[in-house]
Design an enzyme around this catalytic site. Structure first.
Site, PDB file in Angstrom:
ATOM      1  N   CYS A  14       0.840  -1.189   0.000  1.00 29.28           N
ATOM      2  CA  CYS A  14       0.000   0.000   0.000  1.00 29.28           C
ATOM      3  C   CYS A  14       0.886   1.254   0.000  1.00 29.28           C
ATOM      4  O   CYS A  14       1.879   1.279   0.711  1.00 29.28           O
ATOM      5  CB  CYS A  14      -0.873  -0.027   1.250  1.00 29.28           C
ATOM      6  SG  CYS A  14      -2.012   1.351   1.368  1.00 29.28           S
ATOM      7  N   PRO A  15       0.588   2.222  -0.815  1.00 33.34           N
ATOM      8  CA  PRO A  15      -0.609   2.418  -1.621  1.00 33.34           C
ATOM      9  C   PRO A  15      -0.425   2.038  -3.093  1.00 33.34           C
ATOM     10  O   PRO A  15      -1.277   2.357  -3.914  1.00 33.34           O
ATOM     11  CB  PRO A  15      -0.854   3.918  -1.497  1.00 33.34           C
ATOM     12  CG  PRO A  15       0.526   4.497  -1.498  1.00 33.34           C
ATOM     13  CD  PRO A  15       1.360   3.467  -0.731  1.00 33.34           C
TER      14      PRO A  15
END
Length: 75
Positions: A14-15
């Site tokens: 992430c992200p």
């Protein structure tokens, strides 16, 4: 289900899976279907939130052999 585009985000955290999906969806037509393959365990929750925030439809999520599959339809 017919997949129009598939992206591989294995090994990314992430992200990055969301950012790559956002970029892929931007290049797609309304109604087309994107498949995202990820290994980030947080991607399940992330893609649910992403779909709610962007209006893209989360059609399916599943886990196969430690990989998370997300299917989205472009709004």
């Amino acid at each position: 289900m017919e997949i129009d585009k598939e992206i591989d985000t294995r090994g990314l955290n992430c992200p990055l899976p969301i950012l790559k999906a956002k970029k892929a969806l931007a290049d797609m037509l309304s109604g087309e279907v994107l498949k995202v393959v990820a290994t980030d365990t947080g991607s399940q929750r992330d893609f649910q939130a992403f779909a709610k925030q962007t209006g893209n439809e989360l059609l399916d999520q599943k886990t196969i052999d430690g990989e998370f599959i997300h299917i989205l339809r472009r709004r």
